[in-house]
Structures are given as C-alpha cells and as structure tokens.
Scaffold this active site. Sequence first.
Site, mmCIF file in Angstrom:
data_model
loop_
_atom_site.group_PDB
_atom_site.id
_atom_site.type_symbol
_atom_site.label_atom_id
_atom_site.label_comp_id
_atom_site.label_asym_id
_atom_site.label_seq_id
_atom_site.Cartn_x
_atom_site.Cartn_y
_atom_site.Cartn_z
ATOM 1 N N HIS A 16 -43.519 -37.856 11.130
ATOM 2 C CA HIS A 16 -41.832 -38.327 11.178
ATOM 3 C C HIS A 16 -41.213 -37.596 10.135
ATOM 4 C CE1 HIS A 16 -42.546 -41.824 13.859
ATOM 5 N NE2 HIS A 16 -43.541 -41.261 13.991
ATOM 6 N N GLN A 301 -48.504 -26.864 5.263
ATOM 7 C CA GLN A 301 -48.811 -26.370 6.400
ATOM 8 C C GLN A 301 -47.907 -25.332 7.018
ATOM 9 O OE1 GLN A 301 -50.434 -28.720 9.576
ATOM 10 N NE2 GLN A 301 -48.514 -28.571 10.756
ATOM 11 N N HIS A 316 -54.000 -31.905 16.849
ATOM 12 C CA HIS A 316 -53.840 -32.697 17.941
ATOM 13 C C HIS A 316 -52.601 -32.492 18.694
ATOM 14 C CE1 HIS A 316 -57.371 -35.334 17.208
ATOM 15 N NE2 HIS A 316 -56.750 -35.910 16.374
ATOM 16 N N TRP A 319 -45.606 -32.856 18.045
ATOM 17 C CA TRP A 319 -44.820 -31.802 18.360
ATOM 18 C C TRP A 319 -44.277 -31.162 17.043
ATOM 19 C CZ3 TRP A 319 -43.012 -29.194 21.768
ATOM 20 C CH2 TRP A 319 -41.635 -28.916 21.611
ATOM 21 N N ASN A 320 -44.364 -31.890 15.869
ATOM 22 C CA ASN A 320 -43.923 -30.935 14.868
ATOM 23 C C ASN A 320 -44.970 -29.878 14.570
ATOM 24 O OD1 ASN A 320 -42.063 -31.090 12.509
ATOM 25 N ND2 ASN A 320 -43.925 -30.768 11.016
ATOM 26 N N SER A 321 -46.383 -30.157 14.676
ATOM 27 C CA SER A 321 -47.179 -29.089 14.619
ATOM 28 C C SER A 321 -47.074 -27.905 15.577
ATOM 29 C CB SER A 321 -48.773 -29.596 14.641
ATOM 30 O OG SER A 321 -48.845 -30.432 13.618
ATOM 31 N N GLU A 324 -44.277 -25.905 14.613
ATOM 32 C CA GLU A 324 -44.524 -24.993 13.681
ATOM 33 C C GLU A 324 -45.349 -23.848 14.001
ATOM 34 O OE1 GLU A 324 -46.179 -27.754 10.622
ATOM 35 O OE2 GLU A 324 -44.110 -28.199 9.802
ATOM 36 N N ASP A 340 -47.263 -38.438 22.690
ATOM 37 C CA ASP A 340 -46.823 -37.308 23.281
ATOM 38 C C ASP A 340 -47.700 -36.235 23.073
ATOM 39 O OD1 ASP A 340 -45.998 -37.384 20.596
ATOM 40 O OD2 ASP A 340 -44.771 -35.813 20.948
ATOM 41 N N GLN A 341 -48.786 -36.132 22.498
ATOM 42 C CA GLN A 341 -49.676 -35.166 22.380
ATOM 43 C C GLN A 341 -49.958 -34.550 23.594
ATOM 44 O OE1 GLN A 341 -52.575 -36.656 19.825
ATOM 45 N NE2 GLN A 341 -51.402 -36.900 18.098
#
Length: 419
Positions: A16, A301, A316, A319-321, A324, A340-341
């Site tokens: 978040h 990261q 996992h 969404w952010n990962s 990126e 949501d993963q």
Amino acid sequence: MKKHHFLIISLPAQGHINPTLQLAKNLARAGARCTFVTTVHGFRKMNNLPSIDGLFYASISDGHDDGKPKEMYFGDYLNDLKRVGSENLKNLLQKFTDDGYPVTCLVYTILFTWVAEVAREYHAPSAFLAIQCAAAFAIYYHLFTTNNGIYSSTTEIEPSFPIKLPESPLFSRDDIPTFLLQSDSASSFMIPVMREHIKILENDPNPRVLINTFDALEEKSLKIFEKIGWLDSKAEGSVVYISFGSLAVLKEEQKEEILKGLLESERPFLWVIRTSNKDDKIKNENYGLNGKGMIVPWCSQMEVLFHKSIGCFMSHCGWNSTLESIAAGVPLIGYPQFSDQVTNIKMVEEVWGTGVRARPEEGIVKREELKRCLEILMGGGEKGNEIRRNVKKYGDLAMEAVKEGGSSHYNLNKFIDSL
C-alpha cells in the site's frame, strides 16, 4: 493551476505504501502540496523518507499506536481504524485549515472507504487509488455494481464461473481475488468493504478512480543496502531476486525448499527476508550459502530490479511488485497466495506473457518446480526468450507512459485539472 493540497492516506503495509507514496511524490513534483498520511505505528516503521519540495508527512492514530495485537481479528481492526482514524483525520484536516493549508482533495486506497465520507463532511473531493491491477478492479465492479452485481446486496451467494469481462480472458474460481470467495476467511469483512467502495463511487456525482497502471521509478538518491557491490560483481542477467513483501509469512518447509532449489540451480541469488524476533536459520547469511547467494533483511526493490545483474524476480505477485518487474523488464516467477495475487499471475502468464506461475504441491512449491521455472526464464530456451521479449515490450511502454507527455503523466495532470 490552482495551488492544491492533496492528502493521501495509506494502510501501513508495503504493497500500500509503495504506490501511494509514489503518487504523493509525483503530485508534489507537479507543483501541488501533498501530505502523505499513515498510522502512527506504520509511520514509525518507515525509513529513508524522500525529501521533495511540496511533500509533507503526517500520521493519525488507529487506536493501536504500538501495533495491532497479533491475536486481533483483522475485521475488528478495520472497525477500530474507521472509528478512531476518522476522528483523528478530521482533527488533522482542521489543523491544516487553521494553519492556512486547507486540503483540496483526499486520496484513499482499498480498505479506507470512510475517508470518502470524511471528505464529504469536509466539502472536499476525494479519489480512490486502485493499487491493485485494473483487471482486479474490473472484477470488483462486475460483482458489486448495483445494476447487476451479485454481491451488490448480499454475501450469501458466490459468482458463477467462468467470469467473462470485456477485453479480458475468462476468469475461473482460481483466478479471482481470493477474499471474494465464501471459503476464504477474509470474505466476511472484505466483501462488505468492496461493496462499500463501489457504492461510494456510484453515489459520487463526479467519481474519480486512479488506476496504478505504471509506477514511476524510485529516486536514484535512495540508499540501497550496503552490500550493493555484491550485485555489481555478478554477470548481466544472472541473479535471481526473491522477495515476498511485508505481509506474507512463508512456512519453514517452504523456505527450505526455495533455498535448496536456488542452491541446486547454481545461480546467484538475492533474497529479502524480513527480520523478526523468531530464531530462523534461513536468515543467517552463512547458512550454507558459501558465496552463492545473499540473504538481507531489506533493500530498495525498485533499484535492485533495475540493476543489470538481475535476471528474474520471484514474488507472491502483488500488483506493485508485478508493475515494478514489468517496468524494469525483469521476468517474473509468481507464487500467489491471497487477494489479487492470483488475478495478477493469471494476467502475467496467460495475457501479457511476462512470467510463469510456480505450481505448489500440497501448499508447497517444491525445489524441482522452482528449478523448472528458473530454467524456463534463464535457461535460454524459446519460451524464455519470448517472455523476455514481452517483458521488454511492456517495460518500454511503461517508461513511455511515465515520461512527460506520456499517458500516465497526461492522466495525472488531467486529474489535477479536473479539480
């Protein structure tokens, strides 16, 4: 342009904080005053806060300034957050007004429906920042909209599968955010929360939704962990980067399988494992690594992903990962567990073709499965080459989007002008 003052509020969790803080930085760079807000406990844990003209920080109490008790049901915590947090947010807004910096727009993320209610009382517009993928938001709208959403007024039934959305693949039961299913322990409080999110947007005469489609780059001045020289010593595209964020808790058996799979693959790796009070031999950098890899408690990261030595990323699939990895042009090994993963990895593997899904056996991704995924992405085969072409294509598009004049830059300014 009118001198706006944006207040952006975030839950104190990495998935978040990353996108909300990035938006705050972008708004500040666009010439607005922006205040980033999270809970007192969350604010204490944040390090290396960026210093940018126009960007300010504040915290509000959620009633648990020393952290949420481990035994506390998360639904009860959300109730405390709404009850205590809303009153403290009102006090903060009044303080800004008294100081001569009234807030002109409140931006909130998932789980903060009550911020929109506070904004209405304050007579200021609000915007919902969707920090998950657009496909997940489309699923929420499909299920919760008043016109035909099956969850618009009840939680007693489940959707029929597959779910078909325009310009999207068919979504099976295994592809939608897990908390939308009755069998998931979080469904009892998350379904009402998501219903409230959609209801608020439907009742707003001028609803604003910001979709986090491409995240901007981290500041180059942010300090990376001290041993960056280790990455510099590795060949281009040779290092496996592993990080499961701040919320995921891996079983010890899973950690052992990942570690042994990495060692047996004979590829250098960088693994971020969050520090804790628990004695965990995996966190010991000398545990059987013999220079083959490095285990650290934290790293920047975004900066790591853009390092030339990184060849693939295991996560996992938050969404952010996911964003990126695409922006950095790094293929993804997704091991989804909740929320949501599962939707993200569906899009990654079957739609965008930017990574592969690690398939567990009885809840554990075995070392052979991890080695299979690594061989696909880093072994030089045709499938891996195709994935690398795809991730480079979308990475280039991401960079175009955040440039001045790009779609993200244009939409951000359009959003500001709409106020």
